[in-house]
Each structure stands twice: as structure tokens, then as C-alpha cells.
Design a protein around this motif. Structure first.
Motif, PDB file in Angstrom:
ATOM      1  N   GLY A 196      14.791 -76.017  35.896  1.00  0.00           N
ATOM      2  CA  GLY A 196      16.159 -75.779  35.462  1.00  0.00           C
ATOM      3  C   GLY A 196      16.857 -76.976  34.874  1.00  0.00           C
ATOM      4  N   ILE A 198      17.524 -78.553  31.896  1.00  0.00           N
ATOM      5  CA  ILE A 198      17.443 -78.313  30.457  1.00  0.00           C
ATOM      6  C   ILE A 198      17.563 -79.613  29.658  1.00  0.00           C
ATOM      7  N   THR A 223      15.770 -73.593  23.810  1.00  0.00           N
ATOM      8  CA  THR A 223      16.763 -74.047  24.786  1.00  0.00           C
ATOM      9  C   THR A 223      18.184 -73.982  24.234  1.00  0.00           C
ATOM     10  N   LEU A 229      17.577 -68.284  26.299  1.00  0.00           N
ATOM     11  CA  LEU A 229      18.228 -68.728  27.525  1.00  0.00           C
ATOM     12  C   LEU A 229      18.434 -67.563  28.487  1.00  0.00           C
ATOM     13  N   VAL A 234      18.830 -68.926  32.733  1.00  0.00           N
ATOM     14  CA  VAL A 234      19.483 -70.219  32.938  1.00  0.00           C
ATOM     15  C   VAL A 234      20.993 -70.017  32.891  1.00  0.00           C
ATOM     16  N   ARG A 235      21.687 -70.569  33.856  1.00  0.00           N
ATOM     17  CA  ARG A 235      23.138 -70.426  33.924  1.00  0.00           C
ATOM     18  C   ARG A 235      23.809 -71.760  33.649  1.00  0.00           C
TER      19      ARG A 235
END
Length: 269
Positions: A196, A198, A223, A229, A234-235
Motif C-alpha cells: 500500500g 504508493i 498508480t 486504483l 487503494v484508499r
């Protein structure tokens, strides 16, 4: 010992023995993950083919598991997921129903493909194998041969002009040292992405792309791509369409055939 006490003790010992023989009740209903792939997949060069992979049952697949594919031709591209090495891809479970494979012009032959269901901690849950059979593209049709009547009449015969074909991008040839450096950066980027992180993943992907690795440019663009995403779940990371377009275009220059699909998808938003 009184008779009544001995009877009660015998009953208790028998109950314990019965429990040990039957085993824990939670293991009786346990399910194993099942991975299904056709034993043979026929794909046309310069075309797109459905890559049917299914996993289940739903209750037996741990959360955040993914599918890893190895053994594809180096220039093959999947419609979802990201390349982790030449011929190797990681695909999220949600992308499997619509997964397709695209092969470049001139591809041919057979490849032994390994498909693995992997949990988030790296454990292998199930493995399957398939043979990818690549059918060369058909040559363009030519004009029919002149008939005997046309030849007797002396009609002028025009030679058919070959169709104009836009040249496909070619991946630059990397030196062995540059490829090794790029693959190491790519591997570190994949590791950071799986955790996680990024920002760190982008740094490694960019280094690999600067070495000339098309897959790294694709992963870096992903990304910034809202669609990718969302698949990565991914948050807190806002998408950046301009950066996504920039790196998809770079990936296309390096020879990534799937970059055109991602660019068209960005343009439709």
C-alpha cells in the motif's frame, strides 16, 4: 471406589474418547480454494482472446487474494492487472470475469502457462496449468486473378497495391545489465505496491521505466489511473489523469501494446 462414582467416570472418559476420534468440529466444514483454467487456450496473433480463469467458492478465497500468471510470451498483454516481470502478471480476483490476452503481430508457437492463486501473505492456495497455442495472423486478401476472358480481350490489368500498415511500436533492446536493474526496481515497486506504499512504488517504477522497461511504465501509469486504483482497492490516493496519460504514452513508445486500450479508456472519461 463407590459404584456410582465409577460409572460417572467411565461415561466421562468415553465422551472424551469420542471427541478425540471425531476431531474438532470447525475442520469438518473447511473448504479449499479451487482454481480453474482451460487446459488449452488458442489465441490469434495481433488479436484479443478471452483468458478464462475462475476461482471459488467465494467463501474459500481469502480477502485480497490475487492470481499470478507465468509463462506468457514476453510481449503478451493482459487487459487487467500489472506485469511483474516479462511474461508474468498479477491480476486481482475482480478482474477475472472480463480478462483477455492480446498478442503482438508475428507471434506464434506454444507456451506452457502456470496460473496460481496467491493469498495476500504470499501463500499459494491453488495452482493450474494451461497450454497457450498462438495462431499466426492471416495474410491480407489479394485481388482475384484475371479471368481468361479478360486476358483475351486485352484489358489492362492493374497490379494490386499492398495495404498500408501502420508500424507497431517495438520495445527497445535493453542491455543485460540495464534489464537486470530495471527488473530489480520493478520487483521492489511491486513489493511496495502490495504493502500500500504508493509513493515508494512510483519511485521504483519510474527508475525501471527510465531504464526502458515498458511494463514499469504501465505499472506507474496505473498508480495514477482511477480505474486501476479502484481495482487495487487503494484508499486516500487521488487519481491524476494527466500523469496516467503521460506514462501510458511512454509505455506505448517502449512497446506496450495494451497502452492504447488504457489511453482510450482515459479519453472516454
Amino acid at each position: 471406589m463407590p459404584l456410582g462414582r465409577r460409572c460417572r467416570l467411565s461415561v466421562a472418559v468415553a465422551a472424551v474418547a469420542c471427541t478425540l476420534a471425531s476431531g474438532p468440529t470447525w475442520s469438518q466444514g473447511a473448504q479449499r480454494s479451487v482454481l480453474t483454467v482451460p487446459p488449452s487456450i488458442t489465441a490469434a496473433a495481433a488479436g484479443r482472446t478471452v483468458f478464462a480463469i475462475s476461482v471459488g467458492p467465494a467463501g474459500a478465497v481469502p480477502k485480497n487474494s490475487f492470481v499470478r500468471v507465468r509463462g506468457l510470451p514476453p510481449m503478451a498483454a493482459l487487459s487487467d492487472g500489472h506485469s511483474i516481470a516479462p511474461g508474468s502478471w498479477a491480476i486481482p480476483i475482480a478482474a477475472l470475469p472480463d480478462l483477455t490476452i492480446t498478442l503482438p503481430t508475428g507471434a506464434s508457437g506454444k507456451s506452457d502457462v502456470s496460473v496460481t492463486l496467491v493469498s495476500i501473505d504470499g501463500s499459494v492456495l491453488a495452482t493450474a496449468h494451461a497450454t497457450l497455442v498462438i495462431v499466426p495472423e492471416q495474410p491480407a486478401s489479394t485481388a482475384p486473378a484475371p479471368s481468361a476472358r479478360m486476358l483475351r480481350a486485352g484489358a489492362p490489368i492493374e497490379s494490386p497495391q499492398p495495404p498500408t500498415v501502420a508500424p507497431s511500436p517495438r520495445q527497445p533492446t535493453l542491455s543485460e545489465a540495464a534489464r537486470e536493474r530495471a527488473l530489480r526496481h520493478m520487483e521492489k515497486g511491486d513489493q511496495q505496491l502490495s504493502e500500500g506504499n504508493i509513493s515508494a512504488a512510483r519511485l521504483f517504477y519510474e527508475r525501471a521505466a527510465d531504464e526502458g522497461l515498458a511494463n514499469a511504465a504501465m505499472a506507474l501509469a496505473g498508480t495514477y489511473d482511477a480505474n486501476e486504483l479502484a481495482q487495487l482497492k487503494v484508499r486516500g490516493v487521488p487519481p491524476d489523469p494527466a500523469q496516467a496519460r503521460r506514462w501510458y504514452e511512454r509505455a506505448r513508445q517502449l512497446g506496450a501494446t495494451e497502452a492504447d486500450v488504457r489511453l482510450r479508456r482515459l479519453g472516454s472519461k
